[in-house]
Write a protein that holds these residues in place. Sequence first.
Motif, mmCIF file in Angstrom:
data_model
loop_
_atom_site.group_PDB
_atom_site.id
_atom_site.type_symbol
_atom_site.label_atom_id
_atom_site.label_comp_id
_atom_site.label_asym_id
_atom_site.label_seq_id
_atom_site.Cartn_x
_atom_site.Cartn_y
_atom_site.Cartn_z
ATOM 1 N N VAL B 251 -47.061 35.790 -3.263
ATOM 2 C CA VAL B 251 -47.354 37.215 -3.081
ATOM 3 C C VAL B 251 -48.766 37.463 -3.577
ATOM 4 N N SER B 252 -49.431 38.383 -2.921
ATOM 5 C CA SER B 252 -50.811 38.631 -3.313
ATOM 6 C C SER B 252 -51.205 40.042 -2.944
ATOM 7 N N GLN B 253 -52.059 40.611 -3.750
ATOM 8 C CA GLN B 253 -52.646 41.899 -3.395
ATOM 9 C C GLN B 253 -54.159 41.787 -3.234
ATOM 10 N N VAL B 254 -54.636 40.539 -3.152
ATOM 11 C CA VAL B 254 -56.082 40.326 -2.980
ATOM 12 C C VAL B 254 -56.390 39.483 -1.744
ATOM 13 N N GLU B 255 -55.454 39.391 -0.824
ATOM 14 C CA GLU B 255 -55.719 38.640 0.403
ATOM 15 C C GLU B 255 -56.223 39.619 1.459
ATOM 16 N N ILE B 256 -57.523 39.656 1.599
ATOM 17 C CA ILE B 256 -58.157 40.613 2.507
ATOM 18 C C ILE B 256 -57.574 40.482 3.907
ATOM 19 N N GLY B 257 -57.258 41.608 4.490
ATOM 20 C CA GLY B 257 -56.649 41.593 5.817
ATOM 21 C C GLY B 257 -55.141 41.747 5.745
ATOM 22 N N GLY B 258 -54.567 41.396 4.615
ATOM 23 C CA GLY B 258 -53.129 41.615 4.449
ATOM 24 C C GLY B 258 -52.859 43.104 4.361
ATOM 25 N N GLU B 259 -52.018 43.618 5.212
ATOM 26 C CA GLU B 259 -51.682 45.033 5.112
ATOM 27 C C GLU B 259 -50.403 45.170 4.277
ATOM 28 N N ASN B 260 -49.305 44.783 4.864
ATOM 29 C CA ASN B 260 -48.046 44.830 4.117
ATOM 30 C C ASN B 260 -47.162 43.723 4.668
ATOM 31 N N ASP C 158 -66.639 34.019 -2.199
ATOM 32 C CA ASP C 158 -66.045 32.927 -2.983
ATOM 33 C C ASP C 158 -64.571 32.806 -2.637
ATOM 34 N N ILE C 159 -64.144 31.573 -2.413
ATOM 35 C CA ILE C 159 -62.739 31.361 -2.044
ATOM 36 C C ILE C 159 -61.850 31.573 -3.262
ATOM 37 N N ARG C 160 -60.806 32.363 -3.058
ATOM 38 C CA ARG C 160 -59.830 32.584 -4.128
ATOM 39 C C ARG C 160 -58.523 31.848 -3.886
ATOM 40 N N LYS C 161 -58.090 31.838 -2.632
ATOM 41 C CA LYS C 161 -56.711 31.401 -2.383
ATOM 42 C C LYS C 161 -56.653 30.679 -1.050
ATOM 43 N N VAL C 162 -55.916 29.600 -1.034
ATOM 44 C CA VAL C 162 -55.733 28.815 0.181
ATOM 45 C C VAL C 162 -54.231 28.610 0.371
ATOM 46 N N ALA C 163 -53.772 28.819 1.577
ATOM 47 C CA ALA C 163 -52.358 28.564 1.864
ATOM 48 C C ALA C 163 -52.285 27.698 3.098
ATOM 49 N N VAL C 164 -51.598 26.581 2.967
ATOM 50 C CA VAL C 164 -51.452 25.690 4.106
ATOM 51 C C VAL C 164 -49.980 25.346 4.257
ATOM 52 N N GLU C 165 -49.528 25.339 5.489
ATOM 53 C CA GLU C 165 -48.133 25.010 5.743
ATOM 54 C C GLU C 165 -48.065 24.176 7.012
ATOM 55 N N TYR C 166 -47.099 23.299 7.049
ATOM 56 C CA TYR C 166 -46.940 22.419 8.214
ATOM 57 C C TYR C 166 -45.441 22.232 8.384
ATOM 58 N N ARG C 167 -44.928 22.826 9.447
ATOM 59 C CA ARG C 167 -43.485 22.889 9.617
ATOM 60 C C ARG C 167 -43.048 22.151 10.866
ATOM 61 N N ARG C 242 -60.973 22.894 -8.292
ATOM 62 C CA ARG C 242 -62.104 23.034 -9.208
ATOM 63 C C ARG C 242 -62.843 24.335 -8.895
ATOM 64 N N GLY C 243 -63.163 25.079 -9.933
ATOM 65 C CA GLY C 243 -63.890 26.326 -9.737
ATOM 66 C C GLY C 243 -62.983 27.546 -9.786
ATOM 67 N N GLY C 244 -61.661 27.323 -9.819
ATOM 68 C CA GLY C 244 -60.777 28.465 -10.066
ATOM 69 C C GLY C 244 -59.939 28.929 -8.892
ATOM 70 N N ALA C 245 -60.188 28.423 -7.709
ATOM 71 C CA ALA C 245 -59.343 28.834 -6.591
ATOM 72 C C ALA C 245 -57.942 28.257 -6.753
ATOM 73 N N LYS C 246 -56.980 28.972 -6.188
ATOM 74 C CA LYS C 246 -55.582 28.538 -6.230
ATOM 75 C C LYS C 246 -55.093 28.288 -4.818
ATOM 76 N N GLY C 247 -53.958 27.596 -4.740
ATOM 77 C CA GLY C 247 -53.425 27.360 -3.411
ATOM 78 C C GLY C 247 -51.942 27.117 -3.415
ATOM 79 N N ILE C 248 -51.410 27.101 -2.234
ATOM 80 C CA ILE C 248 -49.999 26.817 -2.058
ATOM 81 C C ILE C 248 -49.842 26.007 -0.781
ATOM 82 N N LEU C 249 -48.968 25.031 -0.842
ATOM 83 C CA LEU C 249 -48.771 24.121 0.285
ATOM 84 C C LEU C 249 -47.284 23.903 0.495
ATOM 85 N N THR C 250 -46.871 23.959 1.749
ATOM 86 C CA THR C 250 -45.497 23.557 2.040
ATOM 87 C C THR C 250 -45.477 22.820 3.364
#
Lengths: 378, 378, 378, 378
Positions: B251-260, C158-167, C242-250
Amino acid sequence: MRPLKLRMGMVGGGQGAFIGAVHRMAATLDGEIELVAGALSSTPERSRASGEALGLPDERNYGSWQDMLAGELAREDRIDLVAIVTPNHLHYPVAKAFAEAGIHVVCDKPLVHTSEQAQDLVRVVNASGVVFAVTYNYTGYPMVKQARHMVRTGQLGDIRKVAVEYRQGWLAGPLEGNKQADWRTDPSRSGLGGAVGDIGTHAENLMSAVTGLELEAVCADLTAFVPGRMLDDDASALLRFRGGAKGILTVSQVEIGGENDLRLRVHGTKGSLSWRQEDPNRLLFDSLDAPQQVLTRSGPGLCGEAQGATRLPAGHPEGFIEAFANVYRAAATHIRAKAEGREYTPDYPTVEDGARGVRFIEKMVESSGSAEKWTVLD
Amino acid sequence: MRPLKLRMGMVGGGQGAFIGAVHRMAATLDGEIELVAGALSSTPERSRASGEALGLPDERNYGSWQDMLAGELAREDRIDLVAIVTPNHLHYPVAKAFAEAGIHVVCDKPLVHTSEQAQDLVRVVNASGVVFAVTYNYTGYPMVKQARHMVRTGQLGDIRKVAVEYRQGWLAGPLEGNKQADWRTDPSRSGLGGAVGDIGTHAENLMSAVTGLELEAVCADLTAFVPGRMLDDDASALLRFRGGAKGILTVSQVEIGGENDLRLRVHGTKGSLSWRQEDPNRLLFDSLDAPQQVLTRSGPGLCGEAQGATRLPAGHPEGFIEAFANVYRAAATHIRAKAEGREYTPDYPTVEDGARGVRFIEKMVESSGSAEKWTVLD
Amino acid sequence: MRPLKLRMGMVGGGQGAFIGAVHRMAATLDGEIELVAGALSSTPERSRASGEALGLPDERNYGSWQDMLAGELAREDRIDLVAIVTPNHLHYPVAKAFAEAGIHVVCDKPLVHTSEQAQDLVRVVNASGVVFAVTYNYTGYPMVKQARHMVRTGQLGDIRKVAVEYRQGWLAGPLEGNKQADWRTDPSRSGLGGAVGDIGTHAENLMSAVTGLELEAVCADLTAFVPGRMLDDDASALLRFRGGAKGILTVSQVEIGGENDLRLRVHGTKGSLSWRQEDPNRLLFDSLDAPQQVLTRSGPGLCGEAQGATRLPAGHPEGFIEAFANVYRAAATHIRAKAEGREYTPDYPTVEDGARGVRFIEKMVESSGSAEKWTVLD
Amino acid sequence: MRPLKLRMGMVGGGQGAFIGAVHRMAATLDGEIELVAGALSSTPERSRASGEALGLPDERNYGSWQDMLAGELAREDRIDLVAIVTPNHLHYPVAKAFAEAGIHVVCDKPLVHTSEQAQDLVRVVNASGVVFAVTYNYTGYPMVKQARHMVRTGQLGDIRKVAVEYRQGWLAGPLEGNKQADWRTDPSRSGLGGAVGDIGTHAENLMSAVTGLELEAVCADLTAFVPGRMLDDDASALLRFRGGAKGILTVSQVEIGGENDLRLRVHGTKGSLSWRQEDPNRLLFDSLDAPQQVLTRSGPGLCGEAQGATRLPAGHPEGFIEAFANVYRAAATHIRAKAEGREYTPDYPTVEDGARGVRFIEKMVESSGSAEKWTVLD
């Protein structure tokens, strides 16, 4: 301080009528209008049973619209407006009677059966000075107002081409006997048009409201695909607008899988718009040499009218009821403005829009029976 | 014959509070509830100004919730239920006081600040026997009820994997100072959780309601990306459920472009479901060796609970307000059932669901601060 | 004048091997490479039968890769490059042998079984100076190159968050025995990772290629959902860069309905990107306070690398094979550049990228077995 | 054992011609055909320069198609087939000459300029017995074959309504001078039709191939929206099919934002199909009283022809080139079948399909100039 709620009566919309409940939810959503009286069905018994179920007080739970009109006129706290949600054939006498009595009207579409009736009603409304809104509810969507704004402000350049389609499938089989299907496929209650009247007029209104273009001629082909059906359940047409724009329209109630799939595309010399009723919170905008933009309700870049027609932040879906409620809210605003002597430019479909819709039905039917290519709208 | 409308009071939700207006539209949409009293803001002056704007009668337009409670208890026609729509820190004292007084409660989420408060509230509610609904409104959507039904009836087989995500972007910049952002990022009013409390609890509720699974352990990483922010604005977690299912949450409130953008996927041994809040009228179902099915609200193949939670035909979009209204309608149904001595199985989020949400926040925060991988929910 | 086609040999990819045919179509699509030799299967008989079916000349239709290496080295017109499309466990010896012999290599992924092998191979490649491309084909898509460009040029901040998924869902049941499933679920041929190796490494490569971020630590949970399966068929992880960005992978191969659903989202302080492999010709870009933009392959606004990686006008869908072919084309360009002494910055996944992917598998597996939250990548 | 590759010559398709490169990639994708000769441009110099760039051997790199025909006929290893990818006006003489010489032909669309030429060509092809394929490539998509199969096997019931649209925007401004736009808007090279010829014939072929219906009459409105343009850049039509089905068609090259947006909907008494070229790997199927099904390429439930036309597993996108290649592969299969005396039912667009397309253009143009509603196809 907030003014009192407007008092509304309703004709039609009794038990089992889907659209009556929609009108009630839409009218009351914003706390501006309350339902206080009704003549909700076609017999006194059913009318009163429906009114009881809705909690109407006995003395305002009328057996007929004539009784309601007489009863309300006799009251100090008479209704401010009437909502007419009967089958089409009753729109004309009811609307005329209430308008003549000085009661504001919100009337379902199509307005009436013939252009003569329509012109008569326009005359009555203008003479009486009442507010008269027609529930072409789809133009109540915020993103439709945004589309209209973008056309008006020249963001599309000159309009070249308009494509409107409205696809339903619920009449694909012989549903006659079903309450909803029944009167819609009966010419005496529905009028000249089947699909072209029931949903074609919505398509016409959406197209006209957004583009501001005037139809010059139509070339139509109406079909009753289901054996035995007396009115068209499918209609397609080529369109020509004054000024040179062209168009194409197709509406159907026999396209299986179609739920309520109203779509509009507008193409100009500088850009294009695309909107879909089943995904109403988005509006696609294409311009020359730039990536497509996806405008969203309550998102960035919207005009004042679109912003004013929304109740929730972006991403919180609004739907059919809210768009419908925007017609009621605009009518209520106009009623209050009249009461207070303020100016207000109607931002709801007017009796003239309704009359144009009736004309559209007539010309589509006429064209479909003609061997000539173009049937001109005079 | 239809019973009278239930009488509702409201605490919080005064002018400028987005969610107050939503609660009012939702509560009154079906004509089952009317707003008759309020203590709408945090000072007597602002409370009364808000109440006037809404047309509350003077004698029930209270300056504080304590006054409202006392005033209403003194009336014959006292309120049946109270809606609590204040910032989070007031949920506990207000909810407890009204519940103890035997007044039914609809309370916003997250329920309270601590599990101790939550357990106390559960105890009070059980002792007093009031109806207590928490407005985890997303589980009010018809297609969420359909999803729950499909899991319960084994159409997915045994659940293996759950993925829930809730993406917003409106707190991507430093919005502190904005009324909506303000209290949500202040621990004293919001509680332990930022995004994890504001929207993470919705994600937890949606996941739990649909799957019926119980969380066994979480492994969370909470972040405050915006410099100076005191609460998390982003949270991700690995999940383990009792019985062996696994999950993932972000969950995030800082993902630009995310509305709801709340989404849920549930994967079992026989099939998978996928639902998205921004496209709420559809539910995607995949099963082994068959094409994907797109179930639609009011379309074919829906369970009774999904059918009962819809107001419009297919293709006529319903949205956020209607889902919210389903929580109120279910609570109203329960209140009437209690009054009439009928059985009713709550189809709304209960105080226990609320308590579980509080526990979830605590454990997410605890896990985020821990060097151990798994933080067990006991 | 156009140079002659490069001559390619292939190891693996015989009859029944899906990926062998893909490599052949991809390698030859642009007329830059021709297949002239092969050792296509694990026995001499099957190798030769496969080679005959492909029309290989008898003298270059080898019974083993060792024979091919010796035979080709003895020829004047020896192969310029070898494509290695065997099960994973053969990548290391074959790649090492050909690279040491000075033959350029295109190798399937994951590169090898262990980081030790990977480091050894990096050393050999650097020493021999051959071109070495790893077919992380998804980074060959034009819109992935565009995404990389937009991150590099600061359009996301600056990149804050990365989400990658492969289903995927094709291993949801016990498919062992199926040729494709067989070696992928056998540790001796597949390596340490199941889903995490087969598709997780694609996810890792996509994420790294687009963002340029370096993984600092992972917290993973790997599962073998299908009873008796020896390798993971599902994996989820929290990520720290490195540098503080976070991510999630599934990633999963047991999510029924998943076809090849690789998705990436990247969120920065100024904007967000979203891309989906199953809809590869579009890239969604969100920025603060502007409507979403939909960039399209060959549409307006693309960087030179994205333009250079496309073969068709916008709206003419390109797919998997074309993206795969971009890896081959870039390798061919590099091979020619080396031959002509020109500089060329590799725009394909290198042996170092492959080594990083192996490290990723190892650390995911290590983390999954650890009670500590974070497993650091050193 | 695999037969040798078929030998192909190409007329047209030299440097700068987008479609020439597409034909070459499509023809050679499956390793069944190799390009060995060419007369690639309209002057000997440019032809030879193009041939050199492609690596054609000098003796088969011809200066004109007449030279190529003569040269190849003199060879033992003459070409098996010729690909004709010139501007439209050259299709007729080139195709006729090669067909008469007994060389198989793959020809771009529209086939020729007039129905007289078309009928002459049909006669020549039938007399000579050559394979003759027209690259209406969109019917090469696997999901189009699946759609055709579902219509043929009665899954839609009797067809009632067909809607086809093809939207492009690249000619929205005055592009004359651009190589691609140039000949397409010049009647002497393009023929009678502008948009209706360039993309309208694709729409006609797609519609006819899937439904098997025969056009009975058209009612068309063609427009040249861009000032000074000599051929239509937009066309809409009402359609009537033998047997009572109706249709609607709209094609445009001035709808800004349109990339290559070809769509088909087919509605019958039992179900509906919807397919979109820009999302070609999916096919939507609606039937009475069941949720929509989303069929996917290589997914469950596909017919043999659809399965045979795909090269990759589900979720690995195939696109335009692969569909194009299916036309070549089917032609190659037919050529081999003829050589071996085997039966083969052509699964590619034939010379008769091409002739029907020419007739369609003529009738659309005729109808557009007529004041009568319906122009009958005899």
